[in-house]
Design an enzyme around this catalytic site. Structure first.
Site, PDB file in Angstrom:
ATOM      1  N   GLU A 190       0.847  -1.196   0.000  1.00  0.00           N
ATOM      2  CA  GLU A 190       0.000   0.000   0.000  1.00  0.00           C
ATOM      3  C   GLU A 190       0.885   1.250   0.000  1.00  0.00           C
ATOM      4  OE1 GLU A 190      -2.534   1.418  -0.753  1.00  0.00           O
ATOM      5  OE2 GLU A 190      -4.076   1.422   0.794  1.00  0.00           O
TER       6      GLU A 190
ATOM      7  N   ASP B 168      -3.607   5.552   6.486  1.00  0.00           N
ATOM      8  CA  ASP B 168      -4.040   6.799   7.129  1.00  0.00           C
ATOM      9  C   ASP B 168      -4.954   6.415   8.296  1.00  0.00           C
ATOM     10  OD1 ASP B 168      -4.555   9.562   7.389  1.00  0.00           O
ATOM     11  OD2 ASP B 168      -6.173   9.513   5.943  1.00  0.00           O
TER      12      ASP B 168
ATOM     13  N   ASP C 103      -1.335  10.976  -5.163  1.00  0.00           N
ATOM     14  CA  ASP C 103      -1.834  12.130  -5.931  1.00  0.00           C
ATOM     15  C   ASP C 103      -2.560  13.147  -5.074  1.00  0.00           C
ATOM     16  OD1 ASP C 103      -4.154  10.453  -5.457  1.00  0.00           O
ATOM     17  OD2 ASP C 103      -5.186  11.739  -6.898  1.00  0.00           O
TER      18      ASP C 103
END
Ligand code: 5GP
Length: 175
Positions: free
Chosen positions: A89, A93, A149
């Site tokens: 990954e 978070d 991104d």
């Protein structure tokens, strides 16, 4: 936040550690697109045991009001039963994505299931997941670059940057 040389040195060390831990086995790396593409490419170059690598996407959808957001694994064609699976990954978070994903993969009875993540925000964690291989623990800030991104942009950056904006309140990065 993290320059390219520092990132790549650390990723090489992770690859060395994984290779040692999986000596004599043939792990299956399951990389989560899109964000992990650069991390997994760099990681794989340092893996010295025979291994397989495959790529999946995670789609989120609202099932019902009560059950909330459900994550669906798209594109997993491999049989993971009995395999030593390492999920790759970009960033953990809240950990909710990994929690659901691990739950779903576990039902397919792999021999073992671990998480390798490039970045980890321990203070944002809200789910019971504990990545076995962590590149860097970072503060709870929105970051981009090295595959990550912001609104589709920044994935090509060869370092990790902190987004500077007027009070970003929500995670807007895609998988
Ligand atoms: P979690 O379920 O752990 O809260 O979030 C996982 C996904 O949220 C990550 O795979 C990534 O796509 C996105 N995400 C979380 N934090 C960030 C961040 O700081 N930057 C970017 N670009 N995406 C993030």
């Amino acid at each position: 936040m993290i320059d390219r040389a520092t990132l790549e040195t650390r990723i090489a060390a992770l690859a060395g550690q994984i290779s040692a831990d999986y000596a004599g086995r043939q792990p299956l790396f399951v990389a989560i697109l899109n964000g992990s593409f650069m991390f997994v490419a760099q990681l794989m170059k340092g893996i010295s045991v025979a291994c397989d690598v495959t790529f999946v996407r995670v789609a989120s959808y609202q099932a019902t009001e009560s059950s909330g957001v459900v994550k669906e694994i798209l594109g997993l064609t491999e049989d993971i039963r009995g395999r030593d699976v390492i999920i790759v990954e970009d960033i953990v978070d809240t950990g909710l994505t990994m929690f659901e994903l691990c739950g779903q993969l576990a039902t397919q009875k792999p021999n073992s299931l671990k998480i390798a993540t490039m970045l980890f925000k321990p203070t944002a964690l809200r789910a019971d997941v504990s990545p076995s291989y962590v590149g860097f623990e970072i503060d709870n800030k929105f970051v981009l670059g090295y595959g990550l991104d912001y609104d589709g942009l920044g994935r090509n950056l060869a370092a990790i940057y902190v987004l500077q904006q007027d009070a970003p309140t929500e995670t807007t990065g895609g998988n």
